[in-house]
Design an enzyme around this catalytic site. Structure first.
Site, PDB file in Angstrom:
ATOM      1  N   PHE A 141       0.851  -1.190   0.000  1.00  0.00           N
ATOM      2  CA  PHE A 141       0.000   0.000   0.000  1.00  0.00           C
ATOM      3  C   PHE A 141       0.884   1.236   0.000  1.00  0.00           C
ATOM      4  O   PHE A 141       1.777   1.366   0.827  1.00  0.00           O
ATOM      5  CB  PHE A 141      -0.918   0.025   1.228  1.00  0.00           C
ATOM      6  CG  PHE A 141      -1.850   1.211   1.221  1.00  0.00           C
ATOM      7  CD1 PHE A 141      -3.007   1.194   0.466  1.00  0.00           C
ATOM      8  CD2 PHE A 141      -1.554   2.353   1.949  1.00  0.00           C
ATOM      9  CE1 PHE A 141      -3.856   2.288   0.434  1.00  0.00           C
ATOM     10  CE2 PHE A 141      -2.400   3.459   1.927  1.00  0.00           C
ATOM     11  CZ  PHE A 141      -3.557   3.425   1.167  1.00  0.00           C
ATOM     12  N   ASP A 226       9.130   2.704   1.452  1.00  0.00           N
ATOM     13  CA  ASP A 226       7.970   3.431   1.941  1.00  0.00           C
ATOM     14  C   ASP A 226       7.885   3.188   3.442  1.00  0.00           C
ATOM     15  O   ASP A 226       7.482   2.117   3.883  1.00  0.00           O
ATOM     16  CB  ASP A 226       6.708   2.938   1.219  1.00  0.00           C
ATOM     17  CG  ASP A 226       5.451   3.636   1.719  1.00  0.00           C
ATOM     18  OD1 ASP A 226       5.509   4.276   2.787  1.00  0.00           O
ATOM     19  OD2 ASP A 226       4.406   3.506   1.054  1.00  0.00           O
ATOM     20  N   LYS A 255       2.465  10.004   8.162  1.00  0.00           N
ATOM     21  CA  LYS A 255       1.775   9.491   9.358  1.00  0.00           C
ATOM     22  C   LYS A 255       2.406  10.006  10.661  1.00  0.00           C
ATOM     23  O   LYS A 255       2.202  11.151  11.015  1.00  0.00           O
ATOM     24  CB  LYS A 255       1.710   7.957   9.318  1.00  0.00           C
ATOM     25  CG  LYS A 255       0.726   7.452   8.251  1.00  0.00           C
ATOM     26  CD  LYS A 255       0.207   6.049   8.508  1.00  0.00           C
ATOM     27  CE  LYS A 255      -0.972   5.734   7.605  1.00  0.00           C
ATOM     28  NZ  LYS A 255      -0.636   4.914   6.452  1.00  0.00           N
TER      29      LYS A 255
HETATM   30  C1  LIG Z   1      -0.916   5.274   5.020  1.00  0.00           C
HETATM   31  C2  LIG Z   1       0.138   4.877   4.067  1.00  0.00           C
HETATM   32  C3  LIG Z   1       0.360   5.613   2.880  1.00  0.00           C
HETATM   33  C4  LIG Z   1      -0.534   6.760   2.470  1.00  0.00           C
HETATM   34  O1  LIG Z   1      -0.439   7.830   3.347  1.00  0.00           O
HETATM   35  P1  LIG Z   1      -1.560   8.989   3.248  1.00  0.00           P
HETATM   36  O2  LIG Z   1      -1.082  10.001   4.235  1.00  0.00           O
HETATM   37  O3  LIG Z   1      -2.850   8.344   3.612  1.00  0.00           O
HETATM   38  O4  LIG Z   1      -1.558   9.489   1.855  1.00  0.00           O
HETATM   39  C5  LIG Z   1       1.398   5.234   2.071  1.00  0.00           C
HETATM   40  N1  LIG Z   1       2.190   4.197   2.382  1.00  0.00           N
HETATM   41  C6  LIG Z   1       2.019   3.470   3.496  1.00  0.00           C
HETATM   42  C7  LIG Z   1       2.951   2.343   3.797  1.00  0.00           C
HETATM   43  C8  LIG Z   1       0.978   3.770   4.371  1.00  0.00           C
HETATM   44  O5  LIG Z   1       0.771   3.031   5.464  1.00  0.00           O
END
Ligand SMILES: *Cc1c(COP(=O)(O)O)cnc(C)c1O
Length: 406
Positions: A141, A226, A255
């Site tokens: 994700f 990520d 986050k």
């Molecule tokens: C939550 C998340 C995102 C997206 O972040 P947003 O602030 O919702 O755009 C991207 N990568 C990972 C691994 C995430 O957990």
């Protein structure tokens, strides 16, 4: 001085909001530390942390102070000007990591968008337009923009919006042979979460990340981590790449970086950063003084041996108790994750029922998360106390008992 507001209720959501979310029946109105109160005054313990965001709980005095001081000084100037909090935060992030350069934005998706665009730009500048392929993991994700859902390995998020971004392929996570077979000289980047978050709280194998690093080096591809969910102390290291000792070329953060105030960041080296020359990329709010002042306070507070060691101790406390609950009620086949990002994998008999357990926990006064239909996820504040963990897990056990005995 308090502003008078019109009363609102949960039913207003269904009347006025785009129906892309399905929020809980109660509305939180106040938070302090690891506790939240709803409109009726009911208290809940928060082990959801706003989806791995409220890294220092609610209304942490250091963050409140940083935000209020900045609110009284300067809110926004745009990137036509730079500002002190952004520069201080950039210095701190580069001091604490492999990175030498930082790009600020407002969310995880935007941090990844910048990361993917940079990877493509570097390959374009150095090797030409053929080298544009991105390899990512099944079940990964990376956010909800069109580029990030295209890179993300979950068709439920990427399908049904017309043509996707081209040149992206997906390989099974933690399968080095599959990655080896997919990488070629056309690959510009391999994108991985060191711990797959939304995909079920699945940590990478060390050999997998090491192998990915070697493959990238061999094929002149960039390794992108990520760390939007896994970063900022959640694994017990400031970033999870430091736990593994495998260094990416580009890292995305968001986050927990803002502890509840929206901010994202892309971190990279000077050598790569130079490909994003003036005018190639940008965002109005990126590096906003309020966001950067709060994030600076988050970094200062989290990046200490006490907090990071505490995360490891608390992991053990969670794991021991959750394994016991899992066995006693035959609900979990495995408790996995690092630090305070923990996933309880449901047994076959309970597969698909993560939401049922989550709702039952809320009934008992505990906020938890799911990570897909088969995993119950915990992402509490990193400064949650031992007593709060015991109390929250007692509530959780009551919820599991009710669900399994129903
Ligand atoms: C939550 C998340 C995102 C997206 O972040 P947003 O602030 O919702 O755009 C991207 N990568 C990972 C691994 C995430 O957990």
């Amino acid at each position: 001085m308090s502003v008078q507001h019109d009363p609102v209720q949960r039913a207003d959501f269904d009347q006025f909001m785009v129906p892309n979310y399905s929020p809980a029946a109660f509305i939180p109105v106040r938070g302090e530390g690891s506790r939240v109160w709803d409109q009726t005054g009911r208290e809940l313990l928060d082990f959801a942390g706003g989806i791995a965001v409220n890294v220092l709980g609610h209304a942490h005095p250091v963050l409140v102070k940083a935000l209020t001081e900045q609110a009284n000084a300067l809110w926004h100037v745009s990137n036509v000007f730079t500002n002190e909090p952004a520069l201080r935060l950039a210095k701190k992030l580069t001091d604490a990591t492999f990175a030498e350069r930082v790009f600020f934005c407002n969310s995880g998706a935007e941090a990844n968008e910048a990361a993917f665009k940079l990877a493509r730009r570097v390959a374009f500048d150095k090797f030409g337009e053929e080298k544009c392929e991105i390899i990512a993991a099944v079940n990964s994700f990376h956010g909800r923009t069109l580029f990030t859902v295209s890179v993300g390995g979950q068709p439920k998020y990427s399908d049904g919006f017309g043509p996707k971004i081209q040149g992206i392929s997906h390989v099974p996570y933690n399968d080095l042979e599959a990655l080896k077979a997919a990488v070629s000289d056309k690959t510009c980047a391999v994108v991985l979460e060191p711990i797959q978050g939304e995909g079920g709280v699945l940590p990478a194998d060390l050999a997998y990340l090491q192998g990915a690093r070697e493959l990238c080096d061999k094929h002149n591809a960039l390794l992108v981590f990520d760390e939007v969910q896994s970063g900022m102390g959640r694994s017990g290291s400031l970033f999870t790449y430091q736990h593994y000792g495998v260094t990416p070329d580009i890292l995305s953060s968001a986050k927990s970086l803002g502890g509840g105030f929206p901010i994202g960041a892309m971190l990279t080296t000077t050598e790569l950063a130079k490909h994003l020359a003036v005018g190639t990329h940008g965002t109005t709010y990126g590096g906003n003084p309020l966001a950067c002042a709060v994030a600076e306070a988050v970094v200062d507070t989290i990046n200490t041996p006490e907090v990071l060691e505490g995360v490891k101790t608390k992991h053990q406390q969670f794991k021991t108790a959750l394994e016991k609950i899992g066995q006693q009620y035959a609900v979990f086949s495995e408790v996995r994750g690092l630090g305070l990002l923990i996933g309880c994998v449901l047994t076959d008999a309970w597969k698909g029922k993560a939401k049922v357990i989550l709702d039952a926990a809320a009934q008992e006064g505990l906020m938890v998360l799911q990570a897909g239909p088969d995993v119950v996820r915990f992402a509490p504040s990193l400064v949650v106390t031992e007593a709060e963990i015991n109390e929250g897990l007692a509530r959780f056990e009551r919820a599991v008992a009710k669900v399994t005995q129903a």
